[in-house]
Design a protein around this motif. Structure first.
Motif, short mmCIF file in Angstrom:
data_model
loop_
_atom_site.label_atom_id
_atom_site.label_comp_id
_atom_site.label_asym_id
_atom_site.label_seq_id
_atom_site.Cartn_x
_atom_site.Cartn_y
_atom_site.Cartn_z
N ARG A 182 0.73 -1.20 -0.06
CA ARG A 182 0.02 0.04 0.08
C ARG A 182 0.89 1.32 -0.11
NH1 ARG A 182 -4.60 1.32 -2.12
NH2 ARG A 182 -3.52 3.19 -2.55
N GLU A 183 1.93 1.05 0.63
CA GLU A 183 3.09 2.30 0.57
C GLU A 183 3.29 2.77 -0.80
OE1 GLU A 183 6.85 4.02 3.08
OE2 GLU A 183 6.28 1.87 3.30
N VAL A 184 3.61 1.61 -1.48
CA VAL A 184 4.10 1.82 -2.90
C VAL A 184 2.94 2.52 -3.62
CG1 VAL A 184 4.67 0.91 -4.96
CG2 VAL A 184 5.79 0.21 -2.95
N ARG A 185 1.73 1.91 -3.41
CA ARG A 185 0.76 2.78 -4.26
C ARG A 185 0.29 4.12 -3.85
NH1 ARG A 185 -3.78 -1.78 -5.89
NH2 ARG A 185 -2.47 -3.43 -6.00
N ASP A 186 0.34 4.30 -2.52
CA ASP A 186 0.21 5.71 -2.00
C ASP A 186 1.09 6.78 -2.49
OD1 ASP A 186 -2.21 5.06 -0.85
OD2 ASP A 186 -1.13 4.69 1.22
N TRP A 250 -5.41 5.68 -10.14
CA TRP A 250 -4.86 6.82 -10.97
C TRP A 250 -5.69 7.48 -11.55
CZ3 TRP A 250 0.57 5.44 -13.29
CH2 TRP A 250 1.41 4.99 -12.43
N ARG A 251 -6.89 7.00 -12.26
CA ARG A 251 -7.84 7.85 -12.77
C ARG A 251 -8.46 8.59 -11.94
NH1 ARG A 251 -8.73 10.57 -16.64
NH2 ARG A 251 -7.31 8.82 -17.55
N THR A 252 -8.84 8.27 -10.40
CA THR A 252 -9.43 9.13 -9.72
C THR A 252 -8.55 10.50 -9.26
OG1 THR A 252 -10.51 7.21 -8.38
CG2 THR A 252 -10.47 9.31 -7.24
N VAL A 253 -7.34 10.19 -9.34
CA VAL A 253 -6.47 11.43 -9.14
C VAL A 253 -6.34 12.37 -10.39
CG1 VAL A 253 -3.99 12.28 -8.97
CG2 VAL A 253 -4.94 10.07 -7.61
N PHE A 254 -6.31 11.58 -11.61
CA PHE A 254 -6.45 12.26 -13.08
C PHE A 254 -7.61 13.19 -12.99
CE2 PHE A 254 -3.98 8.73 -14.84
CZ PHE A 254 -2.76 9.35 -14.41
#
Length: 552
Positions: A182-186, A250-254
Motif C-alpha cells: 500500500r505504501e508503494v501505491r500511495d 490513478w484515474r481518480t487522481v487524474f
C-alpha cells in the motif's frame, strides 16, 4: 484539433517525444537539459505540434537512459532544477503546447532512498517489502530464487549478501517495486499529484503492463514463464487483471483536475487486452506499436489501421500511431533495409550488429518511404507520436564505438544486442562542429559527419526538405481534422486510399511503379509528382473540389 474540448485535446493530438539528454544543451556540458529545451520552444511551436512527451528528466545514474529513477519528484541537476521545469511548462503553455511526462512505476533505481534503506534493513523488514526480495536457493541460499533472464540479458535476480536476492526484470540497477504494498501505491499517487499540481497535462506510463505480479513461494522456471499464456490476465509477471485496480486509483487522481490529466500506457500486450488500459476508468489511452512493426506493404498497413480503429472503438478512446521512438531503429533506416524474414525479428537489428555495414542501407529509399509513411500516419484518426529528429529525416547511427555506448542491453548481452543508442544521438541544429549546434561541447553520444547536411538551419528555408514537409503536414492536419472517421476507397494493388471528413483523400502508393493521380486538388505529397502520376513509395493528400479546405 477541430471540435475538441480541453478535456479531449489528446484524442487527435500530435505529440512530439523529447529525449532530454539529446535535444539541446544550454550549459555546454555535452548533455541536453531543460533550459536547452526552453531555448528551442520557438522551433517546437513552428512545427505545429500539440504536446511534448518528455522522457525521464529525474535524478538518475543513467544506468538505463534515465529510466532508473532516484527521485520521482525532482529534476536531475545535470538537466536543471524544479524552477527550470516550472519555467519550461509555463513557456510551453504560453504557446499552446501541452506537456506529458514519463512515469516509471515498475522499478526504481538502486540509488532511490527506499532501496538504500532496504539494503540497510534486515530480511523481512518493512523497507524490503516495498520491493521483491526472496530467499536464495540451496543450503547457503547462494543460488537465485529462479533462473529468470532479464530483459537486457543476464540473470533477473541479484544477491544482496545476506541470503536474499531482489528481482530486477530490467537492469541490475532497476529493482522491481512490490505493487501489493500500500505504501508503494500511495507514494505514486503523491507523485502524480506533485506533477499535476505543477501543470503537467498528462503522463506516459512506462511498462504499464508489468506492475501487478503473482509470485508464490515456489517460483516458476524461465521455461515455465515462457510457456504461460499471455492472453487471459493470469501470467505471473505481465498484464495481470489486478493491474487495472492500480490504474482505477490513478484515474481518480487524474479526474481531480480540470481538465482531467490524461495518460497513455506503454503496454506490450495481446491486442484484445489493450482496450482495458485505454478505458475511461483506467489510463484513457494506450500505445499501438503495430504500424511501427509492419512491413512496408499496402495490406499490412491497412490491416493495422482497421484492427486498431476497431480496438479504439471498444474502449471509447482514440488510437495512437507511432513510427519511431527512443527504443527502436529510426523508420528512415528501417525502410531502407530488407524487411525481416523471421517471426519476432526486430527490424534493423541484424544491420546494427554489423555496425551498419551489412546488409547495405539504401538511405534514399528509406527516407522516401519514411516521408510517405509519415503522411499516411498523420492523416489517420487518432493521435500521432513523433520522435525528435524524424522531422529532419535522421537515420539511425550504427557505428558508435563500444567505449561510447551507454545502453545496458549492449553491455549485458554482448554480440547479441547492440542497444538503442543509435536513435538517441543528439540532434543537429547547425552544420558546425563540435556538436552541430546541440551545444558548445562535444555531445555525449558521437554524431556522424553527415548530420551537417540535415541540420535544422540547413533545412529551415528549403521547401523540399523533410522539415518543410512535416511543418506543412501538421499545418494542414490542424485545419482538416474533425470527426474520427475514415472511409476506405477502392484502389489498385499496392495502393491504399481512404477519405477523411471535409473531402480530404489520401493515396499511398507502396509499389515501385507510377500510378494515375486521382482527381482532386493536390494539398501535399511526400515526393515530387510527375504530371498526372503518383510515383512509387509516395503518399499524396488530395482535396475534392466539392468540399472546400477550411482555411482560417
Amino acid at each position: 484539433m477541430g471540435g475538441e474540448t480541453d478535456a479531449t485535446w489528446w484524442r487527435q493530438a500530435v505529440v512530439y517525444q523529447i529525449y532530454p539528454r539529446s535535444f539541446a544543451d544550454a550549459n555546454g556540458d555535452g548533455i541536453g537539459d531543460l533550459p536547452g529545451i526552453r531555448s528551442r520552444i520557438p522551433y517546437l511551436s513552428s512545427l505545429g505540434i500539440d504536446a511534448i512527451w518528455l522522457s525521464p528528466f529525474y535524478p538518475s545514474a543513467l544506468a538505463d537512459g534515465g529510466y532508473d529513477v532516484d527521485d520521482y519528484r525532482d529534476v536531475d541537476p545535470r538537466l536543471g532544477t524544479l524552477a527550470d521545469f516550472d519555467d519550461l511548462i509555463t513557456e510551453l503553455h504560453a504557446v499552446g503546447i501541452r506537456l506529458i511526462v514519463d512515469i516509471v512505476p515498475n522499478h526504481t533505481s538502486n540509488r532511490h532512498e527506499w532501496f538504500v534503506e532496504a539494503l540497510a534493513s534486515p530480511r523481512g523488514s518493512a523497507a524490503r517489502k516495498r520491493y521483491i526480495f526472496r530467499d536464495g536457493l540451496g543450503p547457503d541460499r547462494a543460488l537465485p530464487p529462479a533462473d529468470w533472464t532479464s530483459a537486457f540479458g543476464g540473470p533477473a535476480w541479484e544477491p544482496v549478501g545476506d541470503g536474499q536476492w531482489y528481482l530486477h526484470y530490467f537492469a541490475t540497477e532497476q529493482p522491481d517495486l512490490n505493487w501489493d504494498n500500500r505504501e508503494v501505491r500511495d507514494d505514486f499517487l503523491k507523485t502524480l499529484r506533485f506533477w499535476s499540481d505543477r501543470g503537467v497535462d498528462g503522463f506516459r506510463i512506462d511498462v504499464a503492463h508489468g506492475l501487478a505480479k503473482q509470485l508464490d513461494r515456489n517460483l516458476p522456471s524461465q521455461a515455465d514463464l515462457d510457456a504461460f499464456p499471455k492472453n487471459n490476465g493470469g501470467h505471473p509477471l505481465w498484464d495481470r487483471d489486478e493491474v487495472h485496480d492500480i490504474y482505477a486509483e490513478w484515474r481518480t487522481v487524474f479526474n481531480e483536475y480540470s481538465p482531467p490529466r490524461t495518460a497513455v500506457a506503454e503496454a506490450w500486450v495481446e491486442s484484445h487486452r489493450i482496450p482495458r488500459y485505454a478505458s475511461p476508468e483506467g489510463l484513457g489511452q494506450a500505445f499501438n506499436f503495430d504500424l511501427l512493426q509492419a512491413n512496408f506493404e499496402a495490406d499490412a498497413f491497412r490491416s493495422v489501421v482497421e484492427d486498431n480503429l476497431a480496438l479504439a472503438a471498444l474502449s471509447g478512446s482514440s488510437t495512437t500511431w507511432v513510427l519511431s521512438n527512443h527504443d527502436v531503429v529510426r523508420h528512415a533506416t528501417r525502410y531502407g533495409l530488407p524487411e525481416p524474414t523471421q517471426p519476432r525479428e526486430k527490424p534493423g537489428h541484424a544491420w546494427l550488429l554489423t555496425g551498419g555495414v551489412s546488409p547495405v542501407l539504401d538511405a534514399d529509399r528509406g527516407l522516401r518511404r519514411a516521408r510517405a509513411a509519415t503522411l499516411f500516419e498523420l492523416a489517420l484518426p487518432g493521435s500521432a507520436y513523433l520522435y525528435q529528429g524524424e522531422e529532419l529525416g535522421l537515420h539511425e547511427v550504427a557505428d558508435i564505438p563500444p567505449d561510447r555506448r551507454q545502453d545496458p542491453a549492449f553491455f549485458r548481452n554482448p554480440g547479441v544486442e547492440i542497444g538503442r543508442d543509435g536513435c538517441r544521438v543528439p540532434l543537429p541544429w547547425t552544420p558546425n562542429r563540435p556538436s552541430f549546434g546541440f551545444g558548445t561541447a562535444s555531445a555525449h553520444l558521437p554524431q556522424p559527419d553527415d548530420f551537417a547536411s540535415v541540420a535544422v538551419s540547413v533545412q529551415e528555408f528549403d521547401p523540399s526538405s523533410t522539415l518543410a514537409l512535416y511543418r506543412r503536414a501538421l499545418e494542414l492536419r490542424r485545419r482538416l481534422f474533425t470527426e474520427e472517421t475514415l472511409e476506405w476507397l477502392d484502389s489498385p494493388r499496392d495502393v491504399v486510399r481512404f477519405r477523411r471528413p471535409n473531402g480530404w483523400e489520401v493515396v499511398m502508393n507502396f509499389g515501385t511503379d507510377e500510378i494515375e493521380l486521382p482527381r482532386g486538388t493536390v494539398l501535399l505529397s511526400s515526393s515530387p509528382l510527375p504530371a498526372g502520376r503518383v510515383p512509387g513509395e509516395t503518399t499524396v493528400w488530395l482535396q475534392q473540389s466539392a468540399a472546400p479546405l477550411p482555411f482560417s
